[in-house]
Design an enzyme around this catalytic site. Structure first.
Site, mmCIF file in Angstrom:
data_model
loop_
_atom_site.group_PDB
_atom_site.id
_atom_site.type_symbol
_atom_site.label_atom_id
_atom_site.label_comp_id
_atom_site.label_asym_id
_atom_site.label_seq_id
_atom_site.Cartn_x
_atom_site.Cartn_y
_atom_site.Cartn_z
ATOM 1 N N ILE A 103 0.361 -1.557 -0.228
ATOM 2 C CA ILE A 103 0.325 0.370 0.422
ATOM 3 C C ILE A 103 0.773 1.564 0.395
ATOM 4 O O ILE A 103 0.452 2.486 0.097
ATOM 5 C CB ILE A 103 -1.311 0.150 1.298
ATOM 6 N N GLN A 105 5.083 3.012 -0.484
ATOM 7 C CA GLN A 105 7.024 3.097 0.291
ATOM 8 C C GLN A 105 7.189 4.725 -0.132
ATOM 9 O O GLN A 105 6.924 5.067 0.156
ATOM 10 C CB GLN A 105 7.566 3.057 -1.969
ATOM 11 N N GLY A 106 7.853 4.061 1.291
ATOM 12 C CA GLY A 106 8.494 5.703 2.549
ATOM 13 C C GLY A 106 10.093 5.094 2.580
ATOM 14 O O GLY A 106 10.309 4.428 1.853
ATOM 15 N N GLY A 107 10.844 5.899 2.851
ATOM 16 C CA GLY A 107 12.455 5.992 3.033
ATOM 17 C C GLY A 107 12.361 4.453 4.188
ATOM 18 O O GLY A 107 13.905 4.234 3.865
ATOM 19 N N PHE A 108 11.695 4.218 4.984
ATOM 20 C CA PHE A 108 12.263 3.055 5.606
ATOM 21 C C PHE A 108 11.786 1.929 4.424
ATOM 22 O O PHE A 108 12.687 0.434 5.324
ATOM 23 C CB PHE A 108 11.302 3.053 6.683
ATOM 24 N N GLY A 109 10.565 1.554 3.777
ATOM 25 C CA GLY A 109 10.886 0.429 3.210
ATOM 26 C C GLY A 109 9.275 0.588 3.220
ATOM 27 O O GLY A 109 8.360 1.863 3.246
ATOM 28 N N VAL A 111 4.820 -0.852 2.629
ATOM 29 C CA VAL A 111 4.987 -1.431 3.653
ATOM 30 C C VAL A 111 2.778 -2.140 3.334
ATOM 31 O O VAL A 111 2.579 -1.852 2.001
ATOM 32 C CB VAL A 111 3.721 0.426 4.613
ATOM 33 N N LYS A 125 5.589 -3.021 8.058
ATOM 34 C CA LYS A 125 6.177 -1.902 7.619
ATOM 35 C C LYS A 125 7.816 -2.593 7.491
ATOM 36 O O LYS A 125 7.960 -3.909 8.255
ATOM 37 C CB LYS A 125 5.958 -0.923 8.843
ATOM 38 N N ASP A 223 9.401 14.703 13.015
ATOM 39 C CA ASP A 223 9.169 13.960 12.314
ATOM 40 C C ASP A 223 8.151 14.342 11.898
ATOM 41 O O ASP A 223 6.837 13.954 11.229
ATOM 42 C CB ASP A 223 9.556 12.788 11.480
#
Ligand SMILES: Nc1ncnc2c1ncn2[C@@H]1O[C@H](COP(=O)(O)OP(=O)(O)OP(=O)(O)O)[C@@H](O)[C@H]1O
Length: 403
Positions: A103, A105-109, A111, A125, A223
């Protein structure tokens, strides 16, 4: 006499049935315990984490992974009555991280959305390996530690994590209605009216006040930004992403936390923190000020395509506000009706305080929440005086003013 004999017989039979029931219950429980212990033996060391036990630092480094994950954390579900689950189940329900379950995609990885066997819908995540290798170890730990210590309606709920070899996974509550930024960009097809935006600001202020004031060791989020604010179907806000969160310095000692590395997102960063590396709760207040400006203007904090004097949205909006031209910064998708104008000016006034260059001049998050409540009250009064005219006529929300 016959009656007494019959009564005695039926009493004896009921007592026997109760005894049987108790025996069965204990036996089942014992078998269950035996089964769990057997499972534990087979699978090696199992770590547990739960919000209730605040055991965020316990981790399992159990057996190796084959085609399916065989080492996992057993995570007591947070809701009373719900069943425990394993990460193995999560891998099963995401069908080994099938792209069709992805669903975001972020800096972490990446989702993934997953439905657990007990019906709970969660967001899974999964940390990017490349990023993890570089610097995510600390951030992952920080996020786990923080999530396991907090519980608030306006924070995403934590279900568990997996840390094994090069795999780092966080399981949190699935929040179904996208991010605040997506709604400000209208990618869900409708415009968020100003009442909804004010409610979101209040929800976020509650979440941050809770982090700063109402837990044993206060937390600075570091953040706060619109893409970290997730919305429910009812447009209630939930603050997510604790990867940069830090424990606040002890206010009694008057000390500030000195960071070795400034963390946060460009456009939201407290300039005093940037300059001095000293981190306090007021850095979140600054980011919240940027968020308030974002809410009323609809613009991103940095707009590279705009002409130079409009590129830093907060600076541009504050300048216009001080010059007495607040209305020119109102999101053009919102109508310039009296209630909107009143809300706009009051929200910008609060944003100005939050964005003060020196942190001492900024209000506390609790004060921000109080000011926002009073803005909402004033707006409601104005609306009822003007015969319940819509807060924003371009809104899709008919029930925009909610408790
Ligand atoms: N709990 C959740 N419920 C529903 N969707 C989520 C959830 N968490 C994340 N998402 C979706 O996944 C996307 C990426 O989220 P993620 O938190 O990984 O971003 P991020 O790593 O914080 O990004 P950045 O590093 O840029 O801040 C979000 O924009 C959102 O669409």
């Amino acid at each position: 006499m016959i009656c007494i004999v019959l009564l005695k017989k039926s009493l004896a039979s009921v007592t026997k049935k109760i005894k049987n029931c108790i025996y069965i219950c204990f036996r089942t429980r014992r078998y269950k315990m035996d089964w769990i212990l057997k499972e534990e033996e087979q699978r090696g060391k199992i770590a547990a984490v739960s919000n209730a036990s605040r055991a965020g630092s316990q981790r399992g480094h159990g057996s190796k992974r084959g085609t399916s994950i065989s080492s996992y954390n057993i995570l007591p579900a947070k809701e009373p009555g719900s069943v425990e689950f394993t990460m193995e189940e999560i891998f099963r329900v995401t069908r080994n991280f099938s792209p069709s379950f992805k669903i975001g995609q972020g800096g972490f990885g990446a989702v993934y959305r997953a439905k657990l066997l007990d019906g709970t819908v969660v967001a899974v995540k999964r940390a990017k390996k490349s990023v993890y290798e570089k610097h995510l170890g600390v951030e992952f730990q920080s996020e786990i530690q923080t999530l396991s210590r907090v519980e608030h309606l306006n924070l995403v709920k934590f279900f568990g994590y997996l840390e094994q070899e090069d795999e780092r996974i966080i399981v949190v509550e699935y929040v179904p209605n996208g991010t605040l930024r997506e709604h400000l960009d209208c990618i869900h097809g409708s415009v968020l009216d100003l009442a909804a935006r004010l409610d979101i600001a209040i929800d976020v202020s509650h979440a941050i006040t809770y982090l700063h004031m109402y837990i044993d060791h206060p937390i600075i989020h570091r953040d706060i930004k619109s893409s970290n604010i997730l919305l429910t179907e009812n447009f209630r806000a939930k603050v997510a992403d604790f990867g940069f969160a830090r424990q606040a310095p002890d206010s009694d000692s008057g000390m500030t936390h000195v960071s070795t590395q400034v963390k946060g997102t460009a456009g939201y960063l407290d300039p005093e923190y940037l300059k001095t590396y000293q981190l306090t709760e007021k850095s979140d207040v600054y980011s919240f000020g940027v968020l308030l400006v974002e809410l009323v203007t609809g613009r991103r904090p940095i707009e590279p395509k705009f002409e130079l004097r409009e590129r830093i949205t907060a600076r541009w909006a504050m300048k216009r506000f001080i010059e007495g031209d607040a209305i020119s910064v109102l999101d053009p998708r919102l109508d310039q009706i009296a209630a909107n104008t009143l809300a706009l000016e009051k929200i910008l006034e609060l944003a100005l305080q939050c964005l003060a260059p020196r942190r001492q001049s900024r209000p506390t998050m609790k004060r921000c929440a109080e000011i926002l409540w009073s803005i909402r009250k004033d707006i409601r009064e104005q609306l009822s005086a003007s015969n319940f005219r819509s807060f924003s006529t371009s809104s899709q929300r008919s029930t925009s003013l909610k408790e």
